[in-house]
Design an enzyme around this catalytic site. Structure first.
Site, PDB file in Angstrom:
ATOM      1  N   SER A 173      11.678   0.907  -4.787  1.00  0.00           N
ATOM      2  CA  SER A 173      11.739   0.815  -6.034  1.00  0.00           C
ATOM      3  C   SER A 173      13.182   0.633  -6.689  1.00  0.00           C
ATOM      4  O   SER A 173      13.974   1.957  -6.256  1.00  0.00           O
ATOM      5  CB  SER A 173      11.126   2.371  -6.402  1.00  0.00           C
ATOM      6  OG  SER A 173      11.690   2.335  -7.339  1.00  0.00           O
ATOM      7  N   TYR A 210       8.101  10.824  -4.019  1.00  0.00           N
ATOM      8  CA  TYR A 210       8.131   8.749  -4.319  1.00  0.00           C
ATOM      9  C   TYR A 210       8.967   8.385  -3.747  1.00  0.00           C
ATOM     10  O   TYR A 210       8.780   7.834  -3.245  1.00  0.00           O
ATOM     11  CB  TYR A 210       7.451   9.736  -6.041  1.00  0.00           C
ATOM     12  CG  TYR A 210       7.030   7.803  -5.333  1.00  0.00           C
ATOM     13  CD1 TYR A 210       6.536   6.772  -4.602  1.00  0.00           C
ATOM     14  CD2 TYR A 210       7.776   6.770  -6.654  1.00  0.00           C
ATOM     15  CE1 TYR A 210       5.694   5.712  -5.331  1.00  0.00           C
ATOM     16  CE2 TYR A 210       7.506   5.640  -6.508  1.00  0.00           C
ATOM     17  CZ  TYR A 210       7.004   4.738  -5.751  1.00  0.00           C
ATOM     18  OH  TYR A 210       7.152   3.294  -5.644  1.00  0.00           O
ATOM     19  N   ALA A 241       1.044  -1.704   0.082  1.00  0.00           N
ATOM     20  CA  ALA A 241       0.591  -0.255   0.004  1.00  0.00           C
ATOM     21  C   ALA A 241       0.603   0.963  -0.379  1.00  0.00           C
ATOM     22  O   ALA A 241       1.978   1.284   1.398  1.00  0.00           O
ATOM     23  CB  ALA A 241      -0.520  -0.196   1.270  1.00  0.00           C
ATOM     24  N   LYS A 269      10.358   6.194  -0.651  1.00  0.00           N
ATOM     25  CA  LYS A 269      10.568   5.091  -0.542  1.00  0.00           C
ATOM     26  C   LYS A 269      11.990   4.084  -0.093  1.00  0.00           C
ATOM     27  O   LYS A 269      12.654   3.642   0.888  1.00  0.00           O
ATOM     28  CB  LYS A 269      10.595   4.219  -2.064  1.00  0.00           C
ATOM     29  CG  LYS A 269       9.426   3.930  -2.946  1.00  0.00           C
ATOM     30  CD  LYS A 269       8.834   3.016  -2.019  1.00  0.00           C
ATOM     31  CE  LYS A 269       7.195   2.942  -2.440  1.00  0.00           C
ATOM     32  NZ  LYS A 269       6.772   1.439  -1.915  1.00  0.00           N
TER      33      LYS A 269
HETATM   34  P1  NAD Z   1      -1.769   0.203  -6.791  1.00  0.00           P
HETATM   35  O1  NAD Z   1      -1.677   2.153  -7.059  1.00  0.00           O
HETATM   36  O2  NAD Z   1      -1.742  -0.419  -8.196  1.00  0.00           O
HETATM   37  O3  NAD Z   1      -1.407  -0.584  -5.456  1.00  0.00           O
HETATM   38  C1  NAD Z   1      -1.198   0.098  -4.355  1.00  0.00           C
HETATM   39  C2  NAD Z   1      -2.619  -0.362  -3.805  1.00  0.00           C
HETATM   40  O4  NAD Z   1      -2.169   0.459  -2.255  1.00  0.00           O
HETATM   41  C3  NAD Z   1      -4.037   0.887  -4.484  1.00  0.00           C
HETATM   42  O5  NAD Z   1      -5.112  -0.547  -4.195  1.00  0.00           O
HETATM   43  C4  NAD Z   1      -4.337   1.766  -3.630  1.00  0.00           C
HETATM   44  O6  NAD Z   1      -5.683   2.035  -2.865  1.00  0.00           O
HETATM   45  C5  NAD Z   1      -3.600   0.861  -1.771  1.00  0.00           C
HETATM   46  N1  NAD Z   1      -3.203   2.181  -0.898  1.00  0.00           N
HETATM   47  C6  NAD Z   1      -2.648   3.003  -1.477  1.00  0.00           C
HETATM   48  N2  NAD Z   1      -2.392   3.896   0.514  1.00  0.00           N
HETATM   49  C7  NAD Z   1      -3.200   2.948   1.330  1.00  0.00           C
HETATM   50  C8  NAD Z   1      -4.042   3.120   2.506  1.00  0.00           C
HETATM   51  N3  NAD Z   1      -3.072   4.231   3.163  1.00  0.00           N
HETATM   52  N4  NAD Z   1      -4.250   2.454   3.212  1.00  0.00           N
HETATM   53  C9  NAD Z   1      -4.412   1.214   2.550  1.00  0.00           C
HETATM   54  N5  NAD Z   1      -4.892   0.984   1.083  1.00  0.00           N
HETATM   55  C10 NAD Z   1      -4.141   1.828   0.431  1.00  0.00           C
HETATM   56  O7  NAD Z   1       0.266   0.765  -7.136  1.00  0.00           O
HETATM   57  P2  NAD Z   1       0.813  -1.481  -7.750  1.00  0.00           P
HETATM   58  O8  NAD Z   1       1.957  -0.841  -9.040  1.00  0.00           O
HETATM   59  O9  NAD Z   1       0.546  -1.891  -7.237  1.00  0.00           O
HETATM   60  O10 NAD Z   1       2.455  -0.669  -6.268  1.00  0.00           O
HETATM   61  C11 NAD Z   1       2.668  -1.215  -5.338  1.00  0.00           C
HETATM   62  C12 NAD Z   1       4.153  -1.098  -4.397  1.00  0.00           C
HETATM   63  O11 NAD Z   1       4.659  -0.711  -5.483  1.00  0.00           O
HETATM   64  C13 NAD Z   1       3.544   0.474  -4.068  1.00  0.00           C
HETATM   65  O12 NAD Z   1       4.164   0.141  -2.927  1.00  0.00           O
HETATM   66  C14 NAD Z   1       4.055   0.907  -4.768  1.00  0.00           C
HETATM   67  O13 NAD Z   1       5.259   2.364  -4.463  1.00  0.00           O
HETATM   68  C15 NAD Z   1       5.833  -0.132  -5.532  1.00  0.00           C
HETATM   69  N6  NAD Z   1       5.952   0.139  -6.477  1.00  0.00           N
HETATM   70  C16 NAD Z   1       5.498  -0.009  -8.131  1.00  0.00           C
HETATM   71  C17 NAD Z   1       5.920  -0.129  -9.176  1.00  0.00           C
HETATM   72  C18 NAD Z   1       5.563   0.680 -10.690  1.00  0.00           C
HETATM   73  O14 NAD Z   1       5.852   0.592 -11.336  1.00  0.00           O
HETATM   74  N7  NAD Z   1       4.267  -0.482 -10.214  1.00  0.00           N
HETATM   75  C19 NAD Z   1       7.251   0.138  -9.077  1.00  0.00           C
HETATM   76  C20 NAD Z   1       8.865   0.249  -8.080  1.00  0.00           C
HETATM   77  C21 NAD Z   1       6.946   0.134  -6.834  1.00  0.00           C
HETATM   78  N1  UFG Z   2       7.486   7.398 -21.565  1.00  0.00           N
HETATM   79  C1  UFG Z   2       6.737   7.957 -22.511  1.00  0.00           C
HETATM   80  N2  UFG Z   2       5.586   8.275 -22.978  1.00  0.00           N
HETATM   81  C2  UFG Z   2       4.419   7.734 -21.797  1.00  0.00           C
HETATM   82  C3  UFG Z   2       5.202   7.454 -20.458  1.00  0.00           C
HETATM   83  C4  UFG Z   2       6.667   6.861 -20.227  1.00  0.00           C
HETATM   84  O1  UFG Z   2       8.057   7.994 -23.794  1.00  0.00           O
HETATM   85  O2  UFG Z   2       3.866   8.160 -22.204  1.00  0.00           O
HETATM   86  C5  UFG Z   2       9.021   6.617 -21.368  1.00  0.00           C
HETATM   87  C6  UFG Z   2      10.259   7.662 -20.130  1.00  0.00           C
HETATM   88  O3  UFG Z   2      10.222   8.652 -20.830  1.00  0.00           O
HETATM   89  C7  UFG Z   2      10.858   5.916 -19.929  1.00  0.00           C
HETATM   90  C8  UFG Z   2       9.903   4.622 -20.110  1.00  0.00           C
HETATM   91  O4  UFG Z   2       9.026   5.088 -21.170  1.00  0.00           O
HETATM   92  O5  UFG Z   2      11.565   5.958 -21.123  1.00  0.00           O
HETATM   93  C9  UFG Z   2       8.844   4.369 -19.002  1.00  0.00           C
HETATM   94  O6  UFG Z   2       8.853   5.480 -17.875  1.00  0.00           O
HETATM   95  P1  UFG Z   2       7.455   5.426 -17.336  1.00  0.00           P
HETATM   96  O7  UFG Z   2       7.030   6.227 -16.939  1.00  0.00           O
HETATM   97  O8  UFG Z   2       7.037   3.585 -17.731  1.00  0.00           O
HETATM   98  O9  UFG Z   2       8.516   4.189 -16.361  1.00  0.00           O
HETATM   99  P2  UFG Z   2       9.485   5.524 -15.260  1.00  0.00           P
HETATM  100  O10 UFG Z   2      11.601   3.636 -15.570  1.00  0.00           O
HETATM  101  O11 UFG Z   2       9.552   6.680 -15.031  1.00  0.00           O
HETATM  102  O12 UFG Z   2       9.276   4.859 -14.076  1.00  0.00           O
HETATM  103  C10 UFG Z   2       9.300   3.634 -13.214  1.00  0.00           C
HETATM  104  C11 UFG Z   2       7.793   4.064 -12.109  1.00  0.00           C
HETATM  105  C12 UFG Z   2       8.773   4.636 -10.715  1.00  0.00           C
HETATM  106  C13 UFG Z   2       9.571   4.174  -9.991  1.00  0.00           C
HETATM  107  C14 UFG Z   2      10.004   3.452 -11.558  1.00  0.00           C
HETATM  108  C15 UFG Z   2      11.400   2.251 -11.379  1.00  0.00           C
HETATM  109  O13 UFG Z   2       6.581   5.105 -12.806  1.00  0.00           O
HETATM  110  O14 UFG Z   2       7.524   4.887 -10.079  1.00  0.00           O
HETATM  111  O15 UFG Z   2       9.723   2.948 -13.168  1.00  0.00           O
HETATM  112  O16 UFG Z   2      10.938   1.148 -10.772  1.00  0.00           O
HETATM  113  F1  UFG Z   2       9.986   4.718  -9.613  1.00  0.00           F
END
Ligand code: NAD
Ligand code: UFG
Length: 337
Positions: A126, A150, A83, A154
């Protein structure tokens, strides 16, 4: 095997895929989510895939009374903590909300773990914690230095957990640094379901392919990469979910903490991903190259040796599979859940 695992953020993208894998492996799981970025409709999908009715509490992890009730009525011995708020751009606009949600939420969870002697904790960290001056591939011992609120939540969360480990000697933490999770469950029943315009590349491409958006904007065509577009380490969300199972096994068997990257070790450019998606979907993805997005870097990918060495885990699925699975999910559910 643990008596019961608490999944926070259980109805979110990564949480839901991990929930399915845990249930399929026979774990007892209870999920909590406040639904700020997910839908309760997910629950029926998890049930269809697993044939198990998911045990779910709608609640906010910052509310310690809600957490206490869960720990009082269930023998929780492991928390998998997803979360969090995760949109980088939004975190710059609303830093206090991000610190409140991501840090305060963690503190309440740890207080509860402490009260109820729950000693195993898996944390969603992350790749964004790595300092941008490191040269990829990123190794776990490289310098950290996030560049947005953000990312700071983390890194601070990792630090809080490391301090907590020292104070509470029996606590073990798996710090899992995810690279770029994409893909969907092979059933096509669950997948990434962003509310509003997607911030990330893969869901944006998928929405263009399905006709919800006209054009993909590619942020920069002059990066020092193979074709001038940004390179990332995309990892299939089901491989990532399995990485959590491997981490849980490690905590149970080794009774030690670990910090590992969860990625594939392979970099893919934006244009390479667009072309792979065109092949998987048989759709043309119109795009234009626009200026770079503030805060972006050219290249990010993981060194994955440590996860393999410590947990015996590595990602198996490549970009073509990720695109096929996203397309199955998106074309079966053009408007999400
Ligand atoms: P997501 O938004 O789909 O899932 C997160 C969930 O947490 C959501 O369902 C949201 O409703 C819930 N949530 C947020 N705050 C809350 C709270 N205070 N109490 C209860 N529920 C709460 O995101 P995700 O992509 O599944 O990411 C999951 C985890 O992985 C996060 O911690 C995110 O930071 C981390 N992460 C994600 C990515 C990515 O690119 N998706 C990359 C690196 C790390
Ligand atoms: N990009 C585009 N167009 C878009 C979206 C993204 O060209 O509409 C490009 C970005 O410039 C980047 C690549 O696609 O070169 C990937 O971008 P994302 O936004 O999908 O991913 P990021 O690597 O920027 O970031 C993601 C998550 C962060 C996390 C990071 C590392 O959003 O929260 O990966 O895990 F921290």
């Amino acid at each position: 095997m643990f008596a019961m695992i608490l999944l926070t953020g259980a109805t979110g993208y990564i949480g839901s895929h991990t929930w399915v894998e845990l249930l399929n492996a026979g774990h007892e799981v209870i999920g909590i989510d406040n639904l700020c970025n997910s839908s309760e409709k997910l629950l029926a999908r998890v049930e269809s895939i697993t044939n198990i009715k998911p045990n779910f509490i709608r609640g906010d992890i910052r509310n310690i009374d809600v957490l206490r009730k869960i720990f009082q009525s269930h023998n929780i011995d492991c928390v998998v903590h997803f979360a969090a708020l995760k949109a980088v751009g939004e975190s710059v606009e609303k830093p206090l909300e991000y610190y409140d949600n991501n840090i305060n939420g963690l503190l309440q969870l740890l207080r509860t773990c402490n009260e109820f002697s729950c000693e195993n904790f898996v944390f969603s960290s992350s790749a964004t914690v790595y300092h941008t001056e490191n040269n990829p591939p990123y190794f776990e011992n490289m310098a950290l230095g996030p560049v947005n609120p953000y990312g700071w939540t983390k890194m601070m969360s990792e630090q809080i957990l490391r301090n907590f480990e020292v104070a509470s000697l029996s606590t073990r933490v798996a710090y899992l640094r995810y690279f770029n999770p994409v893909g969907a469950h092979a059933s096509g029943l669950i997948g990434e379901n962003p509310l509003g315009a997607p911030n990330n590349l893969m869901p944006y491409i998928a929405q263009v392919a399905v006709g919800r958006r006209e054009l993909l904007s590619i942020y920069g065509g002059d990066w020092p990469t193979v074709d001038g577009t940004g390179v990332r380490d995309y990892i299939h969300v089901v491989d990532l979910a399995k990485g959590h199972m491997a981490a849980i096994d490690y905590l149970t068997q080794q009774k030690k903490s670990l910090t590992v990257n969860l990625g594939t070790g392979v970099g893919t450019s934006v244009l390479q991903l667009v072309h792979a998606f065109e092949i998987a979907s048989k759709k043309k993805i119109p795009y234009e190259i626009v200026s770079r997005r503030v805060g972006d870097i050219a290249v990010s990918y993981a060194n994955t040796d440590l996860a393999k060495k410590l947990m015996g885990w590595s990602a198996h699925m490549g970009v073509d599979q990720m695109c096929q699975d996203v397309w199955r999910w998106q074309s079966n559910n053009p408007s999400g859940y």
